[in-house]
Motif scaffolding. Structure first.
Motif, PDB file in Angstrom:
ATOM      1  N   GLU A   1       0.695  -0.937  -0.033  1.00  0.00           N
ATOM      2  CA  GLU A   1      -0.253   0.098   0.052  1.00  0.00           C
ATOM      3  C   GLU A   1       0.229   1.045   0.554  1.00  0.00           C
ATOM      4  O   GLU A   1       2.157   1.300   0.551  1.00  0.00           O
ATOM      5  CB  GLU A   1      -1.229  -0.080   0.630  1.00  0.00           C
ATOM      6  N   VAL A   2       0.419   2.399  -0.556  1.00  0.00           N
ATOM      7  CA  VAL A   2       0.752   3.764  -0.874  1.00  0.00           C
ATOM      8  C   VAL A   2      -0.203   4.476   0.184  1.00  0.00           C
ATOM      9  O   VAL A   2      -1.774   4.224  -0.311  1.00  0.00           O
ATOM     10  CB  VAL A   2       1.368   4.223  -1.676  1.00  0.00           C
ATOM     11  N   ARG A   3       0.211   5.696   0.645  1.00  0.00           N
ATOM     12  CA  ARG A   3      -0.945   6.657   1.112  1.00  0.00           C
ATOM     13  C   ARG A   3       0.187   8.311   0.968  1.00  0.00           C
ATOM     14  O   ARG A   3       1.008   8.065   2.077  1.00  0.00           O
ATOM     15  CB  ARG A   3      -0.831   6.464   2.522  1.00  0.00           C
ATOM     16  N   LEU A   4      -0.341   8.582   0.301  1.00  0.00           N
ATOM     17  CA  LEU A   4      -0.336  10.718   0.997  1.00  0.00           C
ATOM     18  C   LEU A   4      -1.168  11.003   1.174  1.00  0.00           C
ATOM     19  O   LEU A   4      -2.290  11.000   0.529  1.00  0.00           O
ATOM     20  CB  LEU A   4      -0.228  10.799  -0.719  1.00  0.00           C
ATOM     21  N   ARG A   5      -0.838  12.177   2.080  1.00  0.00           N
ATOM     22  CA  ARG A   5      -1.952  12.851   2.796  1.00  0.00           C
ATOM     23  C   ARG A   5      -1.436  14.048   2.904  1.00  0.00           C
ATOM     24  O   ARG A   5       0.204  14.253   3.292  1.00  0.00           O
ATOM     25  CB  ARG A   5      -2.108  11.993   4.309  1.00  0.00           C
ATOM     26  N   ASP A   6      -2.552  15.488   3.183  1.00  0.00           N
ATOM     27  CA  ASP A   6      -2.387  16.703   3.342  1.00  0.00           C
ATOM     28  C   ASP A   6      -2.387  16.684   5.327  1.00  0.00           C
ATOM     29  O   ASP A   6      -3.919  16.211   5.064  1.00  0.00           O
ATOM     30  CB  ASP A   6      -3.178  17.425   2.789  1.00  0.00           C
ATOM     31  N   MET A   7      -1.421  17.105   5.791  1.00  0.00           N
ATOM     32  CA  MET A   7      -1.437  16.428   7.370  1.00  0.00           C
ATOM     33  C   MET A   7      -2.640  18.144   8.327  1.00  0.00           C
ATOM     34  O   MET A   7      -2.934  17.910   8.936  1.00  0.00           O
ATOM     35  CB  MET A   7      -0.472  16.793   7.856  1.00  0.00           C
ATOM     36  N   LYS A   8      -2.444  18.926   7.352  1.00  0.00           N
ATOM     37  CA  LYS A   8      -3.745  19.784   7.590  1.00  0.00           C
ATOM     38  C   LYS A   8      -5.233  19.922   7.204  1.00  0.00           C
ATOM     39  O   LYS A   8      -5.967  19.591   8.184  1.00  0.00           O
ATOM     40  CB  LYS A   8      -2.966  21.172   6.739  1.00  0.00           C
ATOM     41  N   SER A   9      -5.697  19.756   5.931  1.00  0.00           N
ATOM     42  CA  SER A   9      -6.867  19.395   5.623  1.00  0.00           C
ATOM     43  C   SER A   9      -7.151  17.890   5.999  1.00  0.00           C
ATOM     44  O   SER A   9      -8.527  17.324   5.457  1.00  0.00           O
ATOM     45  CB  SER A   9      -7.426  19.543   4.141  1.00  0.00           C
ATOM     46  N   PHE A  10      -6.002  17.426   5.860  1.00  0.00           N
ATOM     47  CA  PHE A  10      -6.473  15.118   6.514  1.00  0.00           C
ATOM     48  C   PHE A  10      -7.019  14.824   4.317  1.00  0.00           C
ATOM     49  O   PHE A  10      -7.154  13.986   4.601  1.00  0.00           O
ATOM     50  CB  PHE A  10      -7.097  14.676   7.574  1.00  0.00           C
ATOM     51  N   ALA A  11      -6.855  15.789   3.673  1.00  0.00           N
ATOM     52  CA  ALA A  11      -7.383  15.326   2.233  1.00  0.00           C
ATOM     53  C   ALA A  11      -5.777  14.092   1.924  1.00  0.00           C
ATOM     54  O   ALA A  11      -5.009  14.232   2.004  1.00  0.00           O
ATOM     55  CB  ALA A  11      -7.526  15.804   0.956  1.00  0.00           C
ATOM     56  N   GLU A  12      -6.183  12.863   0.850  1.00  0.00           N
ATOM     57  CA  GLU A  12      -5.355  11.975   1.471  1.00  0.00           C
ATOM     58  C   GLU A  12      -6.013  11.187   0.002  1.00  0.00           C
ATOM     59  O   GLU A  12      -6.897  11.058  -0.240  1.00  0.00           O
ATOM     60  CB  GLU A  12      -4.723  10.578   2.069  1.00  0.00           C
ATOM     61  N   VAL A  13      -4.514  10.376  -1.224  1.00  0.00           N
ATOM     62  CA  VAL A  13      -5.122   9.303  -1.820  1.00  0.00           C
ATOM     63  C   VAL A  13      -3.973   7.949  -1.372  1.00  0.00           C
ATOM     64  O   VAL A  13      -3.109   8.259  -0.645  1.00  0.00           O
ATOM     65  CB  VAL A  13      -4.761  10.030  -2.870  1.00  0.00           C
ATOM     66  N   SER A  14      -4.962   6.900  -1.583  1.00  0.00           N
ATOM     67  CA  SER A  14      -4.481   5.752  -1.655  1.00  0.00           C
ATOM     68  C   SER A  14      -4.442   4.755  -2.321  1.00  0.00           C
ATOM     69  O   SER A  14      -5.119   5.312  -3.316  1.00  0.00           O
ATOM     70  CB  SER A  14      -5.109   5.187  -0.029  1.00  0.00           C
ATOM     71  N   LYS A  15      -3.587   3.482  -2.803  1.00  0.00           N
ATOM     72  CA  LYS A  15      -3.982   2.781  -3.321  1.00  0.00           C
ATOM     73  C   LYS A  15      -2.743   1.533  -2.444  1.00  0.00           C
ATOM     74  O   LYS A  15      -2.262   1.580  -2.163  1.00  0.00           O
ATOM     75  CB  LYS A  15      -3.015   2.405  -4.492  1.00  0.00           C
ATOM     76  N   ARG A  16      -4.190   0.549  -2.774  1.00  0.00           N
ATOM     77  CA  ARG A  16      -4.471  -0.588  -2.026  1.00  0.00           C
ATOM     78  C   ARG A  16      -3.617  -1.815  -2.796  1.00  0.00           C
ATOM     79  O   ARG A  16      -4.377  -1.912  -4.261  1.00  0.00           O
ATOM     80  CB  ARG A  16      -5.297  -1.146  -1.048  1.00  0.00           C
ATOM     81  N   TRP A  17      -3.105  -3.023  -2.938  1.00  0.00           N
ATOM     82  CA  TRP A  17      -2.648  -3.948  -4.002  1.00  0.00           C
ATOM     83  C   TRP A  17      -2.608  -4.863  -3.608  1.00  0.00           C
ATOM     84  O   TRP A  17      -2.092  -5.110  -2.274  1.00  0.00           O
ATOM     85  CB  TRP A  17      -0.604  -3.371  -3.793  1.00  0.00           C
ATOM     86  N   ASP A  18      -3.522  -6.001  -3.810  1.00  0.00           N
ATOM     87  CA  ASP A  18      -2.861  -7.504  -3.354  1.00  0.00           C
ATOM     88  C   ASP A  18      -3.037  -7.982  -4.562  1.00  0.00           C
ATOM     89  O   ASP A  18      -3.417  -8.227  -5.628  1.00  0.00           O
ATOM     90  CB  ASP A  18      -4.416  -7.707  -3.198  1.00  0.00           C
ATOM     91  N   ALA A  19      -1.820  -9.003  -4.310  1.00  0.00           N
ATOM     92  CA  ALA A  19      -1.161 -10.345  -5.644  1.00  0.00           C
ATOM     93  C   ALA A  19      -2.127 -11.646  -5.723  1.00  0.00           C
ATOM     94  O   ALA A  19      -2.382 -12.062  -6.551  1.00  0.00           O
ATOM     95  CB  ALA A  19       0.143 -10.417  -5.119  1.00  0.00           C
ATOM     96  N   SER A  20      -3.009 -11.831  -5.523  1.00  0.00           N
ATOM     97  CA  SER A  20      -4.271 -12.680  -5.309  1.00  0.00           C
ATOM     98  C   SER A  20      -4.319 -11.831  -6.124  1.00  0.00           C
ATOM     99  O   SER A  20      -5.678 -12.816  -6.910  1.00  0.00           O
ATOM    100  CB  SER A  20      -4.927 -13.072  -4.502  1.00  0.00           C
ATOM    101  N   ARG A  21      -5.153 -10.777  -6.703  1.00  0.00           N
ATOM    102  CA  ARG A  21      -5.873 -10.008  -8.111  1.00  0.00           C
ATOM    103  C   ARG A  21      -5.411  -9.359  -8.834  1.00  0.00           C
ATOM    104  O   ARG A  21      -6.030  -8.509  -9.483  1.00  0.00           O
ATOM    105  CB  ARG A  21      -7.306  -9.923  -6.751  1.00  0.00           C
ATOM    106  N   ASP A  22      -4.491  -8.391  -7.959  1.00  0.00           N
ATOM    107  CA  ASP A  22      -3.892  -6.987  -9.269  1.00  0.00           C
ATOM    108  C   ASP A  22      -2.533  -8.107  -9.684  1.00  0.00           C
ATOM    109  O   ASP A  22      -1.843  -8.267  -8.748  1.00  0.00           O
ATOM    110  CB  ASP A  22      -3.803  -6.268  -8.174  1.00  0.00           C
ATOM    111  N   THR A  23      -2.514  -7.010 -10.951  1.00  0.00           N
ATOM    112  CA  THR A  23      -1.203  -7.459 -11.143  1.00  0.00           C
ATOM    113  C   THR A  23       0.394  -6.190 -11.051  1.00  0.00           C
ATOM    114  O   THR A  23      -0.323  -5.127 -11.036  1.00  0.00           O
ATOM    115  CB  THR A  23      -0.899  -6.960 -13.305  1.00  0.00           C
TER     116      THR A  23
END
Length: 291
Positions: A169-191
């Protein structure tokens, strides 16, 4: 075996929680937890468990490559785990094997299991400054997340007697607004591949970046589809941060510059090779025993 299934279930259900941010006082963190275990119930009873860990809080060593190894062997069962990581780079490989329960006549000769897990994580905070921009100026950061790795085949047997998994997983967050983007990756379903996420923020704020890689393998005497399971993510989960304006800060509190491409250091390949060599030897021994 039970411990491996419990960890896999917990990771699958709440991997986002595993990346929850450290306390506000912590600006950077690198940690890793390894668990290797071989347990035998019959014809003898015993267990060999090895659980090394690493936890660097606001420590400049987190910007440098760190490594951990663990192994366990008992009653013909083996488990191995290897981790390497720093800010922006996580790598792990695990291997587990255990003999079949019974002889050709169906008589039980051994009972037990082996499992190995690795979970590595990093967290860093980055001040949005530089490029001669005034506070409040809108800017953005793009995080490039690359992941490569493989699981043994089959990676799961009904009943959980044989299993292998890989999560990142990766997560990037604005520490003031707490807006964030994230990506979860699972080898059982993702390439495997490269994934890019963009976060809008403003000069004068702080953004945080965090990453996680978790792998596991488990085999019991009751497994019928194979005697060995493995998860090889030794070629890395890499994390790179690029600003929308040249000159904008990309160096975290740890001292690591996330604008650097997540390429392996030459010395690290030698360390990783030593770890995977041990895994390969275990696989060959297991195959010979099965024959």
């Amino acid at each position: 075996m039970k411990a491996a299934r419990t960890l896999l279930s917990a990771l699958g259900a709440s991997v986002l929680l595993a990346l929850s941010l450290p306390a506000a006082a912590v600006q950077s963190q690198l940690n890793a937890n390894l668990q290797v275990n071989t347990t035998v119930f019959y014809p003898v009873s015993g267990a060999v468990v090895h659980a090394p860990d690493l936890n660097l809080l606001d420590d400049p060593r987190s910007a440098q490559l760190q490594s951990l190894d663990g192994s366990a062997a008992l009653g013909g069962g083996n488990a191995h785990a290897h981790f390497e990581g720093r800010m922006g780079l996580l790598r792990a490989a695990v291997d587990a094997s255990f003999p079949y329960c019974c002889d050709a006549l169906g008589h039980r000769v051994v009972q037990g299991y082996s499992d190995a897990t690795v979970q590595g994580r990093f967290y860093d905070s980055i001040a949005v400054t530089g490029a001669g921009l005034a506070p409040g100026t809108p800017v953005s950061y793009t995080v490039n997340f690359s992941i490569t790795g493989a699981l043994s085949n089959p990676s799961f047997e009904s009943g959980g007697f044989l299993s292998a998994y890989g999560l990142a997983e990766v997560r990037l967050r604005d520490m003031k607004s707490f807006a964030e983007v994230s990506k979860r990756w699972d080898a059982s379903r993702d390439t495997p591949g490269l994934f890019s996420l963009r976060l809008d923020t403003f000069v004068g704020r702080t953004v945080s970046i965090s990453g996680m890689l978790a792998v596991g393998a488990s085999v019991s005497d009751a497994a019928r589809l194979g005697r060995t399971a493995w998860a090889d993510f030794g070629h890395s989960a890499g994390y790179q941060l690029l600003p929308s304006v040249a000159g904008l800060n990309t160096t975290g509190a740890s001292g690591y510059d996330f604008a650097a491409a997540p390429v392996p250091e030459p010395a690290s390949w030698a360390l990783l090779g030593m770890g995977l060599l041990g895994l390969g030897v275990a696989r060959r021994r297991c195959r010979r025993a099965a024959d």
